[in-house]
Design a protein around this motif. Structure first.
Motif, PDB file in Angstrom:
ATOM      1  N   GLY A  14       0.792  -1.210   0.000  1.00 43.45           N
ATOM      2  CA  GLY A  14       0.000   0.000   0.000  1.00 43.45           C
ATOM      3  C   GLY A  14       0.830   1.268   0.000  1.00 43.45           C
ATOM      4  O   GLY A  14       1.980   1.281   0.436  1.00 43.45           O
ATOM      5  N   VAL A  15       0.224   2.327  -0.506  1.00 43.87           N
ATOM      6  CA  VAL A  15       0.811   3.660  -0.448  1.00 43.87           C
ATOM      7  C   VAL A  15      -0.145   4.548   0.342  1.00 43.87           C
ATOM      8  O   VAL A  15      -1.334   4.622   0.031  1.00 43.87           O
ATOM      9  N   ARG A 105      -2.340   6.014 -10.827  1.00 42.62           N
ATOM     10  CA  ARG A 105      -1.243   5.127 -11.225  1.00 42.62           C
ATOM     11  C   ARG A 105      -0.933   4.120 -10.131  1.00 42.62           C
ATOM     12  O   ARG A 105      -0.659   2.940 -10.426  1.00 42.62           O
ATOM     13  N   CYS A 106      -0.960   4.554  -8.883  1.00 43.12           N
ATOM     14  CA  CYS A 106      -0.731   3.611  -7.780  1.00 43.12           C
ATOM     15  C   CYS A 106      -1.827   2.556  -7.753  1.00 43.12           C
ATOM     16  O   CYS A 106      -1.554   1.361  -7.576  1.00 43.12           O
ATOM     17  N   VAL A 113      -4.443   2.083  -1.871  1.00 39.76           N
ATOM     18  CA  VAL A 113      -4.210   3.521  -1.732  1.00 39.76           C
ATOM     19  C   VAL A 113      -5.046   4.020  -0.559  1.00 39.76           C
ATOM     20  O   VAL A 113      -6.263   3.836  -0.528  1.00 39.76           O
ATOM     21  N   ALA A 114      -4.374   4.648   0.403  1.00 44.02           N
ATOM     22  CA  ALA A 114      -5.074   5.178   1.578  1.00 44.02           C
ATOM     23  C   ALA A 114      -4.698   6.626   1.807  1.00 44.02           C
ATOM     24  O   ALA A 114      -3.526   7.003   1.674  1.00 44.02           O
ATOM     25  N   ALA A 226      10.669   5.019  -4.195  1.00 44.08           N
ATOM     26  CA  ALA A 226      10.397   3.967  -3.210  1.00 44.08           C
ATOM     27  C   ALA A 226       9.090   3.250  -3.511  1.00 44.08           C
ATOM     28  O   ALA A 226       8.921   2.071  -3.178  1.00 44.08           O
ATOM     29  N   ILE A 227       8.176   3.944  -4.158  1.00 45.22           N
ATOM     30  CA  ILE A 227       6.908   3.313  -4.537  1.00 45.22           C
ATOM     31  C   ILE A 227       7.128   2.279  -5.632  1.00 45.22           C
ATOM     32  O   ILE A 227       6.382   1.300  -5.741  1.00 45.22           O
TER      33      ILE A 227
END
Length: 237
Positions: A14-15, A105-106, A113-114, A226-227
């Motif tokens: 997750g991001v 995109r994530c 995605v949060a 980092a993602i």
């Protein structure tokens, strides 16, 4: 609400995103709102001092900026005044360039995605409307979801729990020193964005592993960020 997947044989990834100053161009609006709230109660606090603390919780910000011997019974009123003044600027709020595209995109990369925000619930609802990206967002937190505000990691812990992601499988994106410190407390790599007005050197000193100008700049470098380590999955439709 977006549907997220877990990669076969692996942990869910997750991001987490801060919102104010990271996805929404609101850091200086908060500064002006706090300045006005302090003035209403007879406190002349320089805007520069306020801006440096935007991103930590309201109670912490007030405690940092006002004398220890003050009438603390006014603190709640000052915070309420800030909220009202900030709300008067709701019609002017704008998403930062690339914010929606970055979330998209994530999401299509297969990660949860949060929004890990400590904003008031109503403010968060307004900012989500401005972002117009709910199709890419799996969960969101507000001030109601944490006992302690940033730099305490409570908000991030709540966001991780909401999307079922371990800290080891997450990256956090924020614009404030307090974001970097909150992520560091959980061992989450933090990406800093300077679009909130904090210098890159300060973000790095606070623990940022990378710094970009804003959402668009991060998006342009997503694969090497980092993602990028979270995005080897097949894009979701």
């Amino acid at each position: 609400m977006a549907e997220s997947t877990t990669p076969p044989g692996g942990s869910r990834r997750g991001v987490l995103f801060d919102v104010d100053g990271t996805l929404i161009d609101s850091s200086y609006i908060h500064t002006v709102a706090w300045w006005g709230a302090f003035r209403q109660y007879g406190h002349d606090v320089p805007m520069a001092a306020i801006h440096r603390l935007v991103g930590m919780g309201g109670a912490r910000l007030v405690d940092q900026l006002l004398p220890s011997g003050r009438d603390r019974e006014e603190d709640e009123d000052i915070m309420a005044s800030h909220g009202a003044l900030y709300a008067s600027h709701w019609p002017t709020l704008r998403a930062l360039d690339g914010a929606k595209d970055l979330l998209g995109r994530c999401h299509t990369g297969g990660v949860a995605v949060a929004l890990a925000s400590s904003a008031r619930q109503r403010d968060l609802e307004v900012m989500r409307s401005v972002l117009d990206a709910d199709a890419f967002i799996d969960a969101a937190t507000s001030a109601n979801d944490a006992e302690e505000s940033k730099p305490a990691p409570d908000i991030l812990e709540a966001a991780l729990k909401a999307v079922g992601v371990d800290a080891a499988d997450a990256v956090y994106v924020g614009d404030a020193v307090w974001d970097m410190k909150a992520a560091g407390a959980l061992g989450i790599p933090a990406i800093g964005l300077t679009c909130g007005g904090i210098h890159a050197a300060e973000l790095r000193e606070a623990g940022a592993v990378e710094v970009y100008d804003g959402p668009r700049h991060l998006l342009q470098n997503l694969g090497t960020s980092a993602i990028g380590r979270l995005l080897p999955l097949e894009p979701r439709s």
